[in-house]
Scaffold this motif. Structure first.
Motif, mmCIF file in Angstrom:
data_model
loop_
_atom_site.group_PDB
_atom_site.id
_atom_site.type_symbol
_atom_site.label_atom_id
_atom_site.label_comp_id
_atom_site.label_asym_id
_atom_site.label_seq_id
_atom_site.Cartn_x
_atom_site.Cartn_y
_atom_site.Cartn_z
ATOM 1 N N UNK A 150 -32.275 -6.033 5.330
ATOM 2 C CA UNK A 150 -31.057 -5.590 5.001
ATOM 3 C C UNK A 150 -30.131 -7.349 6.126
ATOM 4 N N UNK A 151 -28.758 -7.639 6.007
ATOM 5 C CA UNK A 151 -27.866 -8.246 6.572
ATOM 6 C C UNK A 151 -28.333 -7.639 8.038
ATOM 7 N N UNK A 152 -27.935 -6.826 8.034
ATOM 8 C CA UNK A 152 -27.228 -5.838 9.394
ATOM 9 C C UNK A 152 -28.606 -6.161 10.336
ATOM 10 N N UNK A 153 -30.084 -6.155 9.824
ATOM 11 C CA UNK A 153 -30.587 -6.255 10.924
ATOM 12 C C UNK A 153 -30.965 -7.660 10.879
ATOM 13 N N UNK A 154 -30.100 -9.063 10.678
ATOM 14 C CA UNK A 154 -29.886 -10.288 10.158
ATOM 15 C C UNK A 154 -28.759 -10.878 11.179
ATOM 16 N N UNK A 155 -28.346 -9.800 11.961
ATOM 17 C CA UNK A 155 -26.513 -10.134 12.260
ATOM 18 C C UNK A 155 -25.783 -10.851 10.964
ATOM 19 N N UNK A 156 -25.764 -10.625 10.314
ATOM 20 C CA UNK A 156 -24.390 -10.946 9.398
ATOM 21 C C UNK A 156 -23.919 -10.415 8.051
ATOM 22 N N UNK A 157 -23.171 -9.701 7.081
ATOM 23 C CA UNK A 157 -22.082 -9.529 6.490
ATOM 24 C C UNK A 157 -23.059 -8.966 5.633
ATOM 25 N N UNK A 158 -23.457 -7.784 4.643
ATOM 26 C CA UNK A 158 -24.255 -7.373 3.955
ATOM 27 C C UNK A 158 -24.030 -8.222 2.745
ATOM 28 N N UNK A 159 -25.370 -8.153 2.269
ATOM 29 C CA UNK A 159 -24.509 -9.833 0.796
ATOM 30 C C UNK A 159 -24.973 -8.312 -0.306
ATOM 31 N N UNK A 160 -23.907 -8.736 -1.867
ATOM 32 C CA UNK A 160 -23.629 -8.012 -2.867
ATOM 33 C C UNK A 160 -24.221 -9.093 -3.676
ATOM 34 N N UNK A 161 -24.379 -8.823 -4.894
ATOM 35 C CA UNK A 161 -24.608 -10.355 -5.749
ATOM 36 C C UNK A 161 -24.332 -9.387 -7.040
ATOM 37 N N UNK A 162 -23.339 -9.479 -7.896
ATOM 38 C CA UNK A 162 -23.022 -9.099 -9.055
ATOM 39 C C UNK A 162 -23.582 -9.874 -10.458
#
Length: 449
Positions: free
Chosen positions: A20-32
């Motif tokens: 997840x993004x949290x593990x990399x220090x960035x916003x979580x990415x949702x793709x639609x």
């Protein structure tokens, strides 16, 4: 989202990404993937949050498909029922829009693969790619019998209808004139019934008001259905009413007729040859090829099975909704491929992802609130099935109009469509009867049975 077939490409030789993004220090990415009813509903629920949202669609506009038949019959213009996706989502600072064609999904590395762009990484993926018409192994019929999934198809149908009337006015051959003024709609579902009624109203109005050498007896609208009755998803009392109204409007309803062949100017059904200049397809749908992207077996026309939270089986980070997903209600019955289902699923999933990704909270399973199934037959004639109670006639027609105006994407579109409907109701005029002279081609049926 409507679509044309994609090429499924699965790639697996990429380095595994962090969960997840949290593990990399960035916003979580949702793709639609897909900006139809469901995809837009998810995006709006996630708008202006701390989540990085990317919306991918192969077209630059969203489209209110339930009113496409009115574009095809010159009652509305394409711009009345569509809007650029960037305009719809432009007020949300955290949403990016990409005009691109998806060719596959690499679930092992969480990448969406694109035709002419770099892969797009995701932490959560929503597939909302809609459906297309099913030609049951006869894809060569598509060019001769367009459906109603895109603006291009609606304009193509409108063009053929209007050109046929102009050519019939000039024709000196009674048989040719009759063929030019014959329209065949294949499929007795809501789309087919609505198209048949709209063409009947358009044709008889134009013959009466605008053409000098045409007579009502030249004009025919045929609705061909393979099953025993039209509108099979509705209670029989409502379908009986609908057929009676179609008969009153002059539509010839042909049930129990299987289409065997379609060629230029010819439809063959149960051995009967029908000469026609206009064939419209509405005989069934199939899901987008998204199941192939994931390597899962599609069910019920290629739809992706999902659980109560709209997750794809075996993929905790991939969701599907709308026509491309096969969800079930509390009784285990498959949810219908309707706009209201896709919109409710999108609203639910957007809120559920917001709670999960930002608050760490799980959501209860999706519950579909059935707001009724409806179809319009013509002026003052519609049906509404709410399950426990039913409506038909003028009241159902008025309610149908209210519901469809409400579902349009914004206030501007609601106002434009309402004004045009009121004007059309008072005058019976159709304001979008324009023929593009640059694409005019001969559609005169040149073969006789």
């Amino acid at each position: 989202m409507s679509f044309h077939p994609y090429t499924s490409t699965l790639q697996t030789e990429r380095p595994q990404q962090a969960p997840d993004g949290a593990a990399r220090g960035r916003p979580l990415r949702v793709v639609i993937v897909g900006a139809g009813f469901g995809g837009l509903a998810v995006a709006r629920e996630l708008g202006n949050t701390a989540i990085d949202v990317t919306v991918i669609d192969r077209r630059n506009h969203n489209l209110f498909q339930p009113l496409l038949y009115q574009v095809a019959t010159a009652a509305l213009s394409p711009a009345d029922i569509s809007e650029p996706i960037r305009r719809t989502l432009g007020r949300y600072h955290n949403i990016k829009v990409m005009l691109a064609e998806v060719t596959g999904i690499d679930a092992s590395t969480r990448m969406v693969l694109l035709d002419q762009a770099l892969p797009v990484p995701y932490d959560r993926l929503i597939i909302a790619t809609g459906s297309d018409y099913n030609y049951f192994g006869h894809d060569e019929w598509r060019a001769l019998a367009p459906g109603l999934k895109t603006i291009h198809e609606a304009r193509q149908i409108r063009h053929r209808l209007l050109v046929a009337f102009e050519r019939a006015e000039m024709s000196q051959d009674p048989e040719e004139k009759k063929a030019l003024l014959t329209s065949v709609i294949i499929g007795g579902g809501p789309t087919g019934v609505e198209m048949a009624g709209a063409i009947a109203e358009l044709g008889r109005f134009m013959i009466t008001r605008d053409f000098r050498k045409l007579a009502p007896e030249h004009f025919r609208v045929l609705l061909v259905e393979a099953g025993p009755r039209i509108l099979a998803a509705f209670p029989e009392e409502l379908t009986t009413y609908a057929r009676r109204e179609l008969d009153r409007m002059g539509v010839e309803v042909m049930t129990g007729r299987m289409v065997e062949d379609i060629s230029d100017g010819i439809v063959i059904a149960n051995g009967e040859t029908i000469r026609t200049a206009n064939v419209i397809w509405g005989a069934g749908v199939k899901a987008s090829p998204a199941a192939g992207w994931l390597g899962v077996e599609g069910k019920a026309g290629g739809r992706i099975p999902v659980d109560g939270t709209l997750r794809v089986s075996g993929h905790t980070d991939i969701f599907a909704l709308g026509d491309t997903a096969l969800g079930t209600d509390e009784a285990g019955k498959p949810l219908p491929a309707l706009a209201q289902v896709a919109k409710q699923q999108g609203q639910y999933l957007g809120k559920a992802l917001r709670h999960e990704l930002l608050d760490g909270k799980a959501s209860a399973p999706f519950h579909f609130n059935n707001r009724g199934n409806t179809a319009v037959i013509g002026r003052h004639a519609a049906i509404f099935d709410f399950g426990k109670w039913r409506l038909k006639g003028r009241i159902a027609w008025f309610l149908w109009a209210l519901v469809h105006v409400y579902l349009l994407v914004n206030f501007e579109k609601r106002l434009l469509v309402t004004i045009q409907w009121i004007w059309r109701y008072l005058t019976r005029q159709r304001g979008a009867r324009l023929i593009d002279e640059n694409v005019t081609r001969s559609i005169t049926p040149d073969r006789k049975p």
